[in-house]
Design a protein around this motif. Structure first.
Motif, mmCIF file in Angstrom:
data_model
loop_
_atom_site.group_PDB
_atom_site.id
_atom_site.type_symbol
_atom_site.label_atom_id
_atom_site.label_comp_id
_atom_site.label_asym_id
_atom_site.label_seq_id
_atom_site.Cartn_x
_atom_site.Cartn_y
_atom_site.Cartn_z
ATOM 1 N N ALA A 164 22.532 23.251 42.112
ATOM 2 C CA ALA A 164 21.932 22.670 43.098
ATOM 3 C C ALA A 164 23.184 21.201 42.667
ATOM 4 C CB ALA A 164 20.872 22.320 43.333
ATOM 5 N N LEU A 165 23.402 20.382 41.879
ATOM 6 C CA LEU A 165 24.087 19.337 41.211
ATOM 7 C C LEU A 165 25.306 19.520 41.156
ATOM 8 C CD1 LEU A 165 21.839 17.828 38.191
ATOM 9 C CD2 LEU A 165 21.974 16.746 40.226
ATOM 10 N N ALA A 166 26.174 21.165 40.650
ATOM 11 C CA ALA A 166 27.380 20.497 40.588
ATOM 12 C C ALA A 166 27.908 21.696 42.260
ATOM 13 C CB ALA A 166 27.941 22.308 39.916
ATOM 14 N N GLY A 167 26.893 21.994 43.045
ATOM 15 C CA GLY A 167 26.846 22.136 44.912
ATOM 16 C C GLY A 167 27.490 21.199 45.347
ATOM 17 N N ALA A 168 26.631 19.815 45.298
ATOM 18 C CA ALA A 168 26.786 18.945 45.216
ATOM 19 C C ALA A 168 28.455 18.243 45.373
ATOM 20 C CB ALA A 168 25.314 17.841 45.163
ATOM 21 N N VAL A 169 28.238 18.143 43.768
ATOM 22 C CA VAL A 169 29.731 17.626 44.001
ATOM 23 C C VAL A 169 30.655 18.590 44.060
ATOM 24 C CG1 VAL A 169 31.622 17.469 42.122
ATOM 25 C CG2 VAL A 169 28.765 16.787 41.565
ATOM 26 N N ILE A 170 31.299 19.825 44.045
ATOM 27 C CA ILE A 170 31.622 20.587 44.861
ATOM 28 C C ILE A 170 32.123 20.000 46.167
ATOM 29 C CG2 ILE A 170 32.437 22.373 45.402
ATOM 30 C CD1 ILE A 170 33.628 21.639 42.114
ATOM 31 N N LEU A 171 31.055 20.360 47.204
ATOM 32 C CA LEU A 171 30.896 20.384 48.125
ATOM 33 C C LEU A 171 31.678 18.809 48.922
ATOM 34 C CD1 LEU A 171 31.359 22.449 50.824
ATOM 35 C CD2 LEU A 171 29.305 21.838 51.342
ATOM 36 N N ILE A 172 31.360 17.552 48.066
ATOM 37 C CA ILE A 172 31.414 16.546 48.557
ATOM 38 C C ILE A 172 33.254 16.295 48.205
ATOM 39 C CG2 ILE A 172 30.933 13.596 47.485
ATOM 40 C CD1 ILE A 172 28.341 14.227 47.125
ATOM 41 N N LEU A 173 33.679 17.014 46.888
ATOM 42 C CA LEU A 173 34.562 16.942 46.986
ATOM 43 C C LEU A 173 35.607 17.133 47.965
ATOM 44 C CD1 LEU A 173 35.393 17.740 43.399
ATOM 45 C CD2 LEU A 173 35.019 15.388 44.270
ATOM 46 N N ALA A 174 34.971 18.676 48.376
ATOM 47 C CA ALA A 174 36.274 19.291 49.238
ATOM 48 C C ALA A 174 35.988 19.087 50.978
ATOM 49 C CB ALA A 174 35.016 20.264 49.696
ATOM 50 N N ASP A 175 34.771 17.777 51.023
ATOM 51 C CA ASP A 175 34.920 17.069 52.116
ATOM 52 C C ASP A 175 35.440 15.708 52.539
ATOM 53 O OD1 ASP A 175 33.836 16.377 55.141
ATOM 54 O OD2 ASP A 175 32.875 15.042 53.318
ATOM 55 N N ILE A 176 36.086 15.183 51.136
ATOM 56 C CA ILE A 176 36.640 14.523 50.810
ATOM 57 C C ILE A 176 38.090 15.105 51.028
ATOM 58 C CG2 ILE A 176 37.932 12.359 49.403
ATOM 59 C CD1 ILE A 176 35.129 12.467 47.988
ATOM 60 N N VAL A 177 37.838 15.913 50.123
ATOM 61 C CA VAL A 177 40.042 16.388 51.212
ATOM 62 C C VAL A 177 40.296 16.708 51.965
ATOM 63 C CG1 VAL A 177 40.923 18.412 50.428
ATOM 64 C CG2 VAL A 177 40.411 17.719 48.608
ATOM 65 N N SER A 178 39.235 17.234 53.068
ATOM 66 C CA SER A 178 38.788 17.872 54.196
ATOM 67 C C SER A 178 39.247 16.206 55.015
ATOM 68 C CB SER A 178 37.949 18.424 55.053
ATOM 69 O OG SER A 178 37.084 17.500 55.347
ATOM 70 N N ARG A 179 38.751 15.068 54.860
ATOM 71 C CA ARG A 179 39.029 13.857 55.366
ATOM 72 C C ARG A 179 40.211 13.494 55.033
ATOM 73 N NH1 ARG A 179 35.964 10.250 54.068
ATOM 74 N NH2 ARG A 179 34.843 10.712 52.498
ATOM 75 N N THR A 180 40.553 13.760 54.175
ATOM 76 C CA THR A 180 42.399 12.640 53.729
ATOM 77 C C THR A 180 43.442 13.413 53.677
ATOM 78 O OG1 THR A 180 41.916 13.314 51.216
ATOM 79 C CG2 THR A 180 40.476 11.256 52.250
ATOM 80 N N ILE A 181 43.645 14.718 53.358
ATOM 81 C CA ILE A 181 44.389 15.607 53.989
ATOM 82 C C ILE A 181 44.727 15.637 55.143
ATOM 83 C CG2 ILE A 181 43.523 17.606 54.091
ATOM 84 C CD1 ILE A 181 44.944 19.034 52.382
ATOM 85 N N MET A 182 44.522 15.518 56.250
ATOM 86 C CA MET A 182 45.257 15.152 57.777
ATOM 87 C C MET A 182 44.357 13.738 58.129
ATOM 88 S SD MET A 182 44.573 18.937 58.710
ATOM 89 C CE MET A 182 46.163 18.720 60.293
ATOM 90 N N ALA A 183 44.333 13.075 57.636
ATOM 91 C CA ALA A 183 43.551 11.843 58.228
ATOM 92 C C ALA A 183 44.879 11.279 59.453
ATOM 93 C CB ALA A 183 43.578 10.125 57.123
ATOM 94 N N PRO A 184 44.067 10.750 60.040
ATOM 95 C CA PRO A 184 42.729 10.207 60.607
ATOM 96 C C PRO A 184 41.964 11.707 61.046
ATOM 97 C CG PRO A 184 44.315 9.899 62.190
ATOM 98 C CD PRO A 184 45.000 9.944 61.712
ATOM 99 N N GLU A 185 42.469 13.121 61.300
ATOM 100 C CA GLU A 185 42.016 13.989 62.307
ATOM 101 C C GLU A 185 41.311 14.485 60.978
ATOM 102 O OE1 GLU A 185 41.528 15.250 64.715
ATOM 103 O OE2 GLU A 185 43.207 13.274 65.530
ATOM 104 N N ASP A 186 40.037 14.988 61.059
ATOM 105 C CA ASP A 186 39.092 16.004 59.826
ATOM 106 C C ASP A 186 39.786 17.855 59.638
ATOM 107 O OD1 ASP A 186 38.239 13.794 59.588
ATOM 108 O OD2 ASP A 186 35.859 14.492 60.021
ATOM 109 N N MET A 187 40.053 18.195 58.759
ATOM 110 C CA MET A 187 40.165 19.554 58.377
ATOM 111 C C MET A 187 38.795 20.214 58.396
ATOM 112 S SD MET A 187 42.252 21.840 55.998
ATOM 113 C CE MET A 187 44.039 21.046 56.695
ATOM 114 N N PRO A 188 38.490 20.940 59.444
ATOM 115 C CA PRO A 188 37.365 21.832 59.300
ATOM 116 C C PRO A 188 37.279 22.442 57.244
ATOM 117 C CG PRO A 188 38.372 22.659 61.018
ATOM 118 C CD PRO A 188 39.429 21.801 60.406
ATOM 119 N N ILE A 189 35.822 22.257 57.033
ATOM 120 C CA ILE A 189 36.115 21.663 55.413
ATOM 121 C C ILE A 189 35.639 23.504 55.329
ATOM 122 C CG2 ILE A 189 33.105 22.267 55.433
ATOM 123 C CD1 ILE A 189 33.189 20.594 53.077
#
Length: 336
Positions: A292-317
């Motif tokens: 549960a803890l590691a899953g939270a970490v991984i998905l928060i990191l994936a969300d950071i990537v999705s928000r920054t890789i094509m900023a200001p657009e959001d890539m679907p996570i």
């Protein structure tokens, strides 16, 4: 010794989680310093602690947009990883996860029906209820197909893949028959994302996750017995059929609610528990909370990537997790 390892990995996971939450709120199209982020948070929880040196716009970005988004990402990541850990133990297959077993696809189908065809007939809980119903029906269908084909519990994944295709096809049909003006929004939602997170809605996934985690951790020793096979579990006094049914209901509930608020996000439940077992052992008393803890970490990191890789657009996570999960799946197949 084992307890010491548990505290070590849990402490490490909590530190990583705090760092990821900070990064998730700080980073974006408008970067905000970490000290400002935590000052705003503390001021919200204890008004007047700090003299505001930030603009109202920054405060709104931090509190109204990014914090709910990061918290939802953490809740969903924790929920999906927990489901994956349980399903892998029950099916005795390290490749099992809610996406491959069709549970996520069933939840997405239920949510699509609620969004496009029934409307919010039960208020804000309509979509989570329909998603839970879809996940539960998909789970029951997987069990039925497994029994029909004569496959054992360890071959449950093959039945799940078949049900996932069926549920996905029915979901596409529901979109096709629905309002074309809403179809684009639903398709984007199916790819996964947290852009619509709101404080008022976080209570639902939070309560469900907490309740399911408590149940699963309390019953972790019985889950360990199930992982050793039905005959061994029965010898140890576990009511195999009833307990498996209880686990399927709990995992369907957890998956359905998470899918309702995030869309269908694949492979988190596959990757995280497998990594936890490689590093912290196979005892589910450790595996479930650490997943549960590691899953939270991984998905928060994936969300950071999705928000920054094509900023200001959001890539679907779902694109991010799909790419990473697909590559990991290939590696796991090679190990088998």
């Amino acid at each position: 010794m084992m307890q010491g390892r548990l505290f070590f990995w849990a402490g490490l996971a909590f530190v990583l989680l705090a760092l990821c939450v900070t990064a998730g709120v700080s980073l974006g199209s408008a970067a905000i310093p970490a000290e400002t982020v935590w000052s705003i948070l503390i001021n919200k929880l204890a008004p007047g602690t700090f003299e505001p040196t930030w603009s109202a716009g920054r405060e709104s970005i931090v509190w109204d947009v990014r914090f709910p988004r990061v918290i939802l990402a953490g809740l969903v990541g924790a929920g999906l990883a927990t489901v994956g850990a349980v399903l892998q133990s029950v099916t005795r297959n390290p490749l099992a996860d809610p996406h491959l077993l069709g549970v996520s696809s069933g939840g997405a189908l239920g949510a699509i029906i609620a969004l496009l065809h029934t409307g919010l007939i039960f208020g804000l809980v309509t979509v989570p209820l329909f998603a839970f119903g879809g996940s539960l029906l998909a789970t029951l269908a997987v069990v039925a197909v497994t029994r029909f084909t004569g496959a054992g519990a360890d071959r449950l994944v093959l039945s799940g893949v078949a049900i996932a295709f069926v549920a996905t096809s029915l979901g596409n049909l529901a979109i096709f028959l629905g309002d074309p003006r809403a179809a684009h929004t639903v398709v984007f939602w199916m790819l996964g994302g947290f852009g619509l997170a709101q404080w008022s809605q976080l209570i639902y996934p939070a309560i469900v996750l907490a309740a399911c985690l408590v149940f699963l951790v309390v019953r972790a020793r019985e889950i360990n017995a199930m992982a050793m096979g039905d005959e061994t579990a029965a010898t140890l006094g576990v009511p195999v059929a009833r307990f498996r049914a209880e686990l399927f209901v709990v995992t369907a509930l957890l998956t359905g609610v998470m899918v309702a608020f995030s869309g269908a996000i694949g492979f988190v439940g596959l990757l995280v528990p497998h990594f936890i077992r490689l590093t912290a052992g196979s005892d589910n008393i450790r595996v479930i909370p650490l997943s549960a803890l590691a899953g939270a970490v991984i998905l928060i990191l994936a969300d950071i990537v999705s928000r920054t890789i094509m900023a200001p657009e959001d890539m679907p996570i779902g694109v991010i997790t799909g790419l990473a999960g697909g590559l990991a799946f290939i590696l796991l197949l090679r190990r088998r």
